[in-house]
Design an enzyme around this catalytic site. Structure first.
Site, short mmCIF file in Angstrom:
data_model
loop_
_atom_site.label_atom_id
_atom_site.label_comp_id
_atom_site.label_asym_id
_atom_site.label_seq_id
_atom_site.Cartn_x
_atom_site.Cartn_y
_atom_site.Cartn_z
N TYR A 64 -9.16 5.65 7.34
CA TYR A 64 -9.29 6.05 8.74
C TYR A 64 -10.36 7.15 8.81
O TYR A 64 -10.18 8.21 8.21
CB TYR A 64 -7.96 6.60 9.27
CG TYR A 64 -6.87 5.56 9.45
CD1 TYR A 64 -6.08 5.14 8.38
CD2 TYR A 64 -6.62 5.01 10.72
CE1 TYR A 64 -5.08 4.19 8.56
CE2 TYR A 64 -5.61 4.06 10.90
CZ TYR A 64 -4.85 3.65 9.82
OH TYR A 64 -3.86 2.73 10.01
N HIS A 81 0.83 -1.20 0.00
CA HIS A 81 0.00 0.00 0.00
C HIS A 81 0.87 1.25 0.00
O HIS A 81 1.68 1.45 0.90
CB HIS A 81 -0.92 0.02 1.23
CG HIS A 81 -2.11 -0.89 1.10
ND1 HIS A 81 -3.28 -0.69 1.76
CD2 HIS A 81 -2.29 -1.99 0.34
CE1 HIS A 81 -4.14 -1.62 1.43
NE2 HIS A 81 -3.56 -2.43 0.57
N PRO A 110 -3.72 1.08 18.68
CA PRO A 110 -3.46 0.54 17.34
C PRO A 110 -3.61 1.54 16.19
O PRO A 110 -3.30 1.21 15.04
CB PRO A 110 -4.49 -0.58 17.20
CG PRO A 110 -5.55 -0.26 18.20
CD PRO A 110 -4.91 0.48 19.30
N TYR A 118 4.20 6.83 9.53
CA TYR A 118 3.34 5.68 9.22
C TYR A 118 4.14 4.57 8.53
O TYR A 118 4.00 3.39 8.87
CB TYR A 118 2.15 6.11 8.36
CG TYR A 118 1.05 5.08 8.30
CD1 TYR A 118 0.02 5.07 9.23
CD2 TYR A 118 1.06 4.09 7.32
CE1 TYR A 118 -0.99 4.12 9.19
CE2 TYR A 118 0.05 3.12 7.27
CZ TYR A 118 -0.97 3.14 8.21
OH TYR A 118 -1.95 2.18 8.17
N LYS A 156 1.49 0.47 14.96
CA LYS A 156 2.91 0.41 15.36
C LYS A 156 3.28 -0.75 16.29
O LYS A 156 4.47 -1.06 16.43
CB LYS A 156 3.32 1.72 16.05
CG LYS A 156 3.40 2.90 15.10
CD LYS A 156 4.60 2.79 14.18
CE LYS A 156 4.54 3.70 12.99
NZ LYS A 156 4.35 3.02 11.71
P1 RFL Z 1 2.10 -10.91 21.98
O1 RFL Z 1 1.64 -11.06 20.58
O2 RFL Z 1 1.11 -10.48 23.01
O3 RFL Z 1 2.73 -12.32 22.41
C1 RFL Z 1 3.08 -12.62 23.74
C2 RFL Z 1 2.99 -14.11 23.94
O4 RFL Z 1 3.38 -14.42 25.29
C3 RFL Z 1 2.47 -15.37 25.83
N1 RFL Z 1 2.48 -15.25 27.29
C4 RFL Z 1 3.13 -16.13 28.09
N2 RFL Z 1 3.85 -17.21 27.84
C5 RFL Z 1 4.37 -17.89 28.89
N3 RFL Z 1 4.18 -17.52 30.19
C6 RFL Z 1 3.48 -16.41 30.49
N4 RFL Z 1 3.29 -16.04 31.76
C7 RFL Z 1 2.91 -15.67 29.42
N5 RFL Z 1 2.16 -14.53 29.36
C8 RFL Z 1 1.91 -14.30 28.06
C9 RFL Z 1 1.13 -14.98 25.21
O5 RFL Z 1 0.20 -16.07 25.24
C10 RFL Z 1 1.55 -14.62 23.80
O6 RFL Z 1 1.50 -15.72 22.92
O7 RFL Z 1 3.34 -9.91 22.11
P2 RFL Z 1 4.53 -9.57 21.06
O8 RFL Z 1 5.14 -10.82 20.53
O9 RFL Z 1 5.36 -8.56 21.75
O10 RFL Z 1 3.80 -8.89 19.81
C11 RFL Z 1 3.15 -7.63 19.93
C12 RFL Z 1 1.95 -7.55 18.98
O11 RFL Z 1 1.13 -8.69 19.17
C13 RFL Z 1 1.12 -6.27 19.19
O12 RFL Z 1 1.95 -5.18 19.44
C14 RFL Z 1 0.24 -5.94 17.96
O13 RFL Z 1 -0.74 -6.92 17.77
C15 RFL Z 1 -0.42 -4.57 18.12
N6 RFL Z 1 -1.32 -4.23 17.00
C16 RFL Z 1 -0.84 -3.76 15.80
N7 RFL Z 1 0.48 -3.64 15.60
C17 RFL Z 1 0.97 -3.24 14.39
O14 RFL Z 1 2.19 -3.12 14.24
N8 RFL Z 1 0.15 -2.97 13.31
C18 RFL Z 1 -1.19 -3.07 13.43
O15 RFL Z 1 -1.88 -2.88 12.43
C19 RFL Z 1 -1.75 -3.45 14.71
N9 RFL Z 1 -3.06 -3.58 14.88
C20 RFL Z 1 -2.70 -4.37 17.17
C21 RFL Z 1 -3.56 -4.02 16.07
C22 RFL Z 1 -3.27 -4.84 18.35
C23 RFL Z 1 -4.62 -4.94 18.48
N10 RFL Z 1 -5.13 -5.41 19.71
C24 RFL Z 1 -5.97 -6.55 19.80
C25 RFL Z 1 -4.57 -4.92 20.95
C26 RFL Z 1 -4.93 -4.13 16.19
C27 RFL Z 1 -5.47 -4.56 17.40
C28 RFL Z 1 -6.97 -4.61 17.49
C1 PHB Z 2 -5.51 -4.00 10.85
O1 PHB Z 2 -5.50 -4.29 9.64
O2 PHB Z 2 -5.92 -4.80 11.72
C2 PHB Z 2 -5.07 -2.65 11.26
C3 PHB Z 2 -4.60 -1.77 10.29
C4 PHB Z 2 -4.20 -0.49 10.65
C5 PHB Z 2 -4.27 -0.10 11.98
C6 PHB Z 2 -4.71 -0.99 12.95
C7 PHB Z 2 -5.11 -2.28 12.59
O3 PHB Z 2 -3.91 1.16 12.31
#
Ligand code: RFL
Ligand code: PHB
Length: 391
Positions: A201, A72, A293, A385, A297
């Protein structure tokens, strides 16, 4: 059991670290509390910076991404019923972002670890880091009722915001910074073509909405919701009606709806823990910091932490030099705070804050008008971004 690096958490951060270390000949064990299926069922991020993509390729997990991901070069901001295009590619001298779900990134990493004989322990209960302030750290856990011990040289806490690693550090050694937002995001995943070929957005008086996607046939939508909202109170139809009411007319008309595959609510929060190193334990990814989110990032910051950490650990094992592990925390935090700033700014720009005054709402409209009409302001959005440089 004995390994060089004991990793807590098999999210993207933990798996990527394990894979990068393996490719440098460094042995690790990953302990994950949940099952593999559960980890893969979490629907989260969708937008990858080029730095993240490059790192995944270095980790030799870029093949399916190259085939299936969408590139994109821009996004749209919608407000007051109008849509304005931000030409990220043009404004940044050619940078683009990659749309590829976190679920797919995680699956590719799991498959690569398995193919190379990586040691991943799922459903590890009561994982606990010990003695990381000395030079013989270890991890304990229980699996199928049996207690296990992992002796290692270093521990990586990649266990997300609710993990054990950050909570194992004496609270006096930790400084935390936090902001909770008075709303959450309600997300819905659906097997229908995306409403538009770019992300939209939307700033709307009923609240923020985001149109995003996973593939040409799978779309993902989010709407701003109250923090106490309950998924069970929302039929698919109620979600679609609310989403449509927040989109510009032409987009609302084009929206293709269908049965949801997944629906979930996430609270929005900003959080940073400093420092990110405690003796022989390092925090990385959501274990150390959370962003709302809106700036896409979170996953990208987890990847840049792992870039710095894998490089630092490789230097220690290859040359015995501590320079990079000594600078790990400061180096990560410089980039983290800039992503914190950007994510806070995007969130403030696009959401409806319950407490905001008519004056503040006018300021928000002026900021939207400015950022979509001034090339200087749009460039600042675009360069953040697509992702700031690692160094
Ligand atoms: P994770 O993915 O939370 O993984 C951590 C893992 O540790 C396990 N765990 C344990 N294991 C053993 N013992 C324990 N005591 C434990 N406690 C926890 C968990 O089960 C899990 O498997 O962290 P990590 O690897 O640092 O990754 C971070 C990302 O997952 C997170 O920052 C992103 O998902 C955030 N995020 C987005 N980031 C982006 O860069 N681009 C996006 O478009 C974006 N969209 C989003 C998002 C997060 C969202 N939510 C649900 C908060 C959209 C949403 C809606
Ligand atoms: C997503 O595709 O889930 C998504 C994309 C952009 C954002 C957050 C989440 O800023």
């Amino acid at each position: 059991m004995r390994t060089q690096v004991g990793i807590i958490g098999a999210g993207p951060a933990g798996l990527l670290l394990s894979q990068l270390l393996h490719l440098k000949g460094i042995d690790s064990v990953v302990l994950e509390r949940q099952s593999r299926a559960y980890v893969l069922s979490r629907i989260r991020a969708g937008v990858l910076e080029q730095g993240t993509v490059d790192l995944l390729k270095t980790a030799q997990v870029g093949e399916r991404l190259d085939r299936e991901a969408l590139l994109h070069g821009g996004i749209e901001l919608a407000f007051n019923g109008k849509r304005r295009h931000i030409d990220m590619k043009g404004l940044t001298g050619g940078s683009v972002v990659t749309v590829y779900g976190q679920t797919e990134v995680t699956k590719d990493l799991m498959d690569a670890r398995n193919a190379l004989g990586g040691q991943l322990v799922y459903e590890a209960e009561d994982v606990t880091p010990h003695d990381f302030d000395g030079d013989k750290p270890r991890l304990t856990y229980r699996k199928d009722g049996i207690e296990h011990e992992v002796f290692c040289d270093y521990i990586a806490g990649c266990d997300g915001f609710h993990g054990i690693s950050r909570r194992s550090v004496p609270q006096t050694a930790l400084k935390t910074f936090e902001r909770a937002y008075p709303f959450g995001w309600f997300g819905l995943l659906c097997e229908t073509p995306p409403v538009h070929d770019e992300l939209i957005y939307n700033n709307h008086e009923r609240g923020f909405a985001l149109c995003t996607m996973r593939s040409p046939t799978r779309s993902r939508y989010y709407i701003q919701c109250a923090t106490d909202e309950n998924v069970d109170d929302w039929s698919d139809d109620r979600f679609w009606d609310e989403l449509r009411s927040r989109l510009p007319g032409d987009i609302a008309e084009r929206l293709v709806t269908g049965p949801s595959i997944e629906k979930s609510i996430a609270p929005l929060r900003s959080f940073v823990a400093e420092p990110m190193r405690f003796g022989r334990m390092f925090l990385a990814g959501d274990a150390a910091h959370i962003v709302p989110p809106t700036g896409a990032k979170g996953l990208n910051l987890a990847a840049s932490d792992i870039y710095f950490l894998s490089r630092a650990l490789t230097a220690v094992f290859e040359t015995g030099s501590n320079d990079l592990i000594d600078s790990y925390s400061a180096q990560c935090l410089r980039r983290i705070w800039k992503a914190q700033r950007f994510s806070w700014w995007m969130t403030s720009l696009l959401h409806r804050f319950p407490e905001s005054s008519p004056y503040e709402q006018r300021l928000q409209q002026a900021e939207l008008d400015y950022v979509t009409s001034s090339p200087a302001a749009a460039t600042a959005l675009a360069e953040n971004y697509v992702g700031l440089p690692y160094e």
